[in-house]
Write a protein that holds these residues in place. Structure first.
Motif, PDB file in Angstrom:
ATOM      1  N   PHE A  79      73.535  22.407 -87.754  1.00 29.37           N
ATOM      2  CA  PHE A  79      74.973  22.188 -87.629  1.00 29.37           C
ATOM      3  C   PHE A  79      75.253  21.308 -86.418  1.00 29.37           C
ATOM      4  N   GLU A  80      76.518  20.923 -86.258  1.00 33.53           N
ATOM      5  CA  GLU A  80      76.941  20.218 -85.056  1.00 33.53           C
ATOM      6  C   GLU A  80      77.695  21.203 -84.176  1.00 33.53           C
ATOM      7  N   GLN A  81      77.393  21.148 -82.877  1.00 25.54           N
ATOM      8  CA  GLN A  81      77.961  22.081 -81.910  1.00 25.54           C
ATOM      9  C   GLN A  81      78.728  21.303 -80.855  1.00 25.54           C
ATOM     10  N   ALA A  82      79.991  21.631 -80.667  1.00 26.60           N
ATOM     11  CA  ALA A  82      80.785  20.953 -79.651  1.00 26.60           C
ATOM     12  C   ALA A  82      80.221  21.256 -78.265  1.00 26.60           C
ATOM     13  N   VAL A  83      80.084  20.211 -77.442  1.00 34.96           N
ATOM     14  CA  VAL A  83      79.548  20.382 -76.094  1.00 34.96           C
ATOM     15  C   VAL A  83      80.496  21.254 -75.277  1.00 34.96           C
ATOM     16  N   ASP A  84      79.959  22.345 -74.719  1.00 36.26           N
ATOM     17  CA  ASP A  84      80.759  23.308 -73.948  1.00 36.26           C
ATOM     18  C   ASP A  84      81.930  23.847 -74.765  1.00 36.26           C
ATOM     19  N   GLY A  85      81.782  23.815 -76.103  1.00 31.97           N
ATOM     20  CA  GLY A  85      82.846  24.314 -76.968  1.00 31.97           C
ATOM     21  C   GLY A  85      84.051  23.403 -77.062  1.00 31.97           C
ATOM     22  N   ASP A  86      83.939  22.174 -76.534  1.00 34.63           N
ATOM     23  CA  ASP A  86      85.068  21.244 -76.486  1.00 34.63           C
ATOM     24  C   ASP A  86      84.746  19.979 -77.281  1.00 34.63           C
ATOM     25  N   PRO A  87      85.355  19.791 -78.466  1.00 35.33           N
ATOM     26  CA  PRO A  87      85.069  18.597 -79.277  1.00 35.33           C
ATOM     27  C   PRO A  87      85.352  17.283 -78.569  1.00 35.33           C
ATOM     28  N   VAL A  88      86.231  17.288 -77.574  1.00 38.80           N
ATOM     29  CA  VAL A  88      86.522  16.058 -76.836  1.00 38.80           C
ATOM     30  C   VAL A  88      85.271  15.548 -76.128  1.00 38.80           C
ATOM     31  N   LYS A  89      84.347  16.444 -75.778  1.00 45.37           N
ATOM     32  CA  LYS A  89      83.107  16.061 -75.094  1.00 45.37           C
ATOM     33  C   LYS A  89      82.024  15.605 -76.063  1.00 45.37           C
ATOM     34  N   GLY A  90      82.278  15.716 -77.358  1.00 41.66           N
ATOM     35  CA  GLY A  90      81.304  15.299 -78.352  1.00 41.66           C
ATOM     36  C   GLY A  90      80.547  16.473 -78.945  1.00 41.66           C
ATOM     37  N   SER A 111      76.304  11.804 -79.331  1.00 39.49           N
ATOM     38  CA  SER A 111      77.216  12.644 -80.097  1.00 39.49           C
ATOM     39  C   SER A 111      76.998  12.440 -81.592  1.00 39.49           C
ATOM     40  N   VAL A 112      76.749  13.526 -82.318  1.00 38.40           N
ATOM     41  CA  VAL A 112      76.500  13.485 -83.759  1.00 38.40           C
ATOM     42  C   VAL A 112      77.659  14.196 -84.453  1.00 38.40           C
ATOM     43  N   ASP A 113      78.612  13.416 -84.919  1.00 36.56           N
ATOM     44  CA  ASP A 113      79.800  13.964 -85.566  1.00 36.56           C
ATOM     45  C   ASP A 113      79.653  13.824 -87.073  1.00 36.56           C
ATOM     46  N   ASP A 114      78.739  14.595 -87.654  1.00 39.44           N
ATOM     47  CA  ASP A 114      78.479  14.500 -89.088  1.00 39.44           C
ATOM     48  C   ASP A 114      77.680  15.722 -89.515  1.00 39.44           C
ATOM     49  N   GLN A 115      77.729  16.051 -90.802  1.00 39.94           N
ATOM     50  CA  GLN A 115      76.948  17.175 -91.312  1.00 39.94           C
ATOM     51  C   GLN A 115      75.480  16.767 -91.412  1.00 39.94           C
ATOM     52  N   PRO A 116      74.582  17.512 -90.774  1.00 37.38           N
ATOM     53  CA  PRO A 116      73.159  17.179 -90.879  1.00 37.38           C
ATOM     54  C   PRO A 116      72.616  17.532 -92.253  1.00 37.38           C
ATOM     55  N   ALA A 117      71.377  17.112 -92.512  1.00 41.18           N
ATOM     56  CA  ALA A 117      70.691  17.438 -93.771  1.00 41.18           C
ATOM     57  C   ALA A 117      69.252  17.822 -93.442  1.00 41.18           C
ATOM     58  N   TRP A 118      68.655  18.658 -94.283  1.00 47.50           N
ATOM     59  CA  TRP A 118      67.261  19.061 -94.105  1.00 47.50           C
ATOM     60  C   TRP A 118      66.373  18.192 -94.986  1.00 47.50           C
ATOM     61  N   LEU A 119      65.349  17.582 -94.383  1.00 47.49           N
ATOM     62  CA  LEU A 119      64.365  16.850 -95.168  1.00 47.49           C
ATOM     63  C   LEU A 119      63.312  17.780 -95.731  1.00 47.49           C
ATOM     64  N   ASP A 120      63.035  18.856 -95.013  1.00 49.32           N
ATOM     65  CA  ASP A 120      62.151  19.942 -95.443  1.00 49.32           C
ATOM     66  C   ASP A 120      62.476  21.123 -94.546  1.00 49.32           C
ATOM     67  N   ASP A 121      61.688  22.200 -94.600  1.00 52.03           N
ATOM     68  CA  ASP A 121      61.996  23.396 -93.815  1.00 52.03           C
ATOM     69  C   ASP A 121      61.843  23.179 -92.309  1.00 52.03           C
ATOM     70  N   ALA A 122      61.250  22.066 -91.903  1.00 50.06           N
ATOM     71  CA  ALA A 122      60.948  21.856 -90.494  1.00 50.06           C
ATOM     72  C   ALA A 122      61.619  20.631 -89.888  1.00 50.06           C
ATOM     73  N   THR A 123      62.375  19.850 -90.675  1.00 51.03           N
ATOM     74  CA  THR A 123      62.894  18.572 -90.191  1.00 51.03           C
ATOM     75  C   THR A 123      64.364  18.403 -90.546  1.00 51.03           C
ATOM     76  N   VAL A 124      65.161  18.030 -89.562  1.00 48.66           N
ATOM     77  CA  VAL A 124      66.601  17.815 -89.738  1.00 48.66           C
ATOM     78  C   VAL A 124      66.903  16.324 -89.628  1.00 48.66           C
ATOM     79  N   ALA A 125      67.764  15.823 -90.500  1.00 49.71           N
ATOM     80  CA  ALA A 125      68.191  14.423 -90.466  1.00 49.71           C
ATOM     81  C   ALA A 125      69.690  14.346 -90.211  1.00 49.71           C
ATOM     82  N   TYR A 126      70.104  13.244 -89.591  1.00 49.99           N
ATOM     83  CA  TYR A 126      71.526  13.026 -89.324  1.00 49.99           C
ATOM     84  C   TYR A 126      71.757  11.526 -89.152  1.00 49.99           C
TER      85      TYR A 126
END
Length: 217
Positions: A79-90, A111-126
């Motif tokens: 997932f994407e997590q807001a830095v310090d809980g603040d989306p303004v920080k990315g 800053s990654v403002d997009d839904q990630p995807a799994w390439l396999d059980d061990a690798t995340v793409a964005y």
């Protein structure tokens, strides 16, 4: 018949909840096509919720989780997590273990403002956009270092252009791949790297399966 997720009964922090500002996005389904995870925003907070289509209900699982993506084995959420809980920080990409609730921030400081995807059980793409507007697809090990660090940029990245109604969801290279550049190099270093053609093919297949059930605009 329920028309939208806003009609689902909500349990927030263990109690029934209703509000006029409820909003959902970033839905990801489990293998049974009944349970799902999504982002629920309400009252200035953004929650990861687990939902049940048949019930139909959702319940909050964690806070500060946006655009979740369930791993193929169903054990983790990227997932994407807001830095310090603040989306303004990315936003930073992160992975949550559903059994323990433990969160690992992935090694990417942009800053990654997009839904990630799994390439396999061990690798995340964005995706990340360059200043010239070109979108590159990057991958990173899901078990990367807990503290984020800059991804190592290798030459020969390709961008994935997906459009509803595009019959072949064609991947178009930004430039020819450099000899010997492989995604595995990034796994050894724990750094984010642009994905190669084989990985893009896997992404195309996943995207085709998704867009096959969605109407063209």
């Amino acid at each position: 018949m329920l028309q939208t997720l806003e009609d689902f009964a909500i349990t927030r922090d263990g109690r029934p909840y209703r509000a006029a500002d409820v909003n959902y996005w970033g839905v990801t389904f489990t293998a049974d096509d009944n349970r799902f995870y999504a982002t629920l925003a309400t009252g200035g907070r953004r929650h990861l919720v687990e939902g049940d289509l048949a019930a139909p209900t959702v319940r909050t699982v964690a806070d500060n989780v946006e655009c979740p993506s369930l791993s193929p084995d169903g054990r983790r959420i990227a997932f994407e997590q807001a830095v310090d809980g603040d989306p303004v920080k990315g936003w930073r990409p992160a992975v949550m273990d559903l059994a323990s609730g433990a969160v690992r921030v992935l090694p990417e400081q942009r800053s990654v403002d997009d839904q990630p995807a799994w390439l396999d059980d061990a690798t995340v793409a964005y995706a990340l956009q360059r200043p010239d507007g070109v979108n590159d697809v990057w991958s990173v090990p899901a078990d990367g270092p807990a503290a984020p660090r800059p991804g190592r940029r290798l030459p020969g990245a390709a961008r994935l252009i997906l459009r509803r109604g595009d019959p072949d969801l064609r991947a178009r290279p930004a430039r020819p791949a450099a000899p010997g550049v492989r995604e595995a190099a990034g796994r050894r270093s724990g750094a984010a790297v642009p994905v190669g053609q084989e990985t893009l093919t896997a992404l195309q297949a996943a995207a085709a399966a998704l867009y096959s059930v969605l109407p063209a605009p």
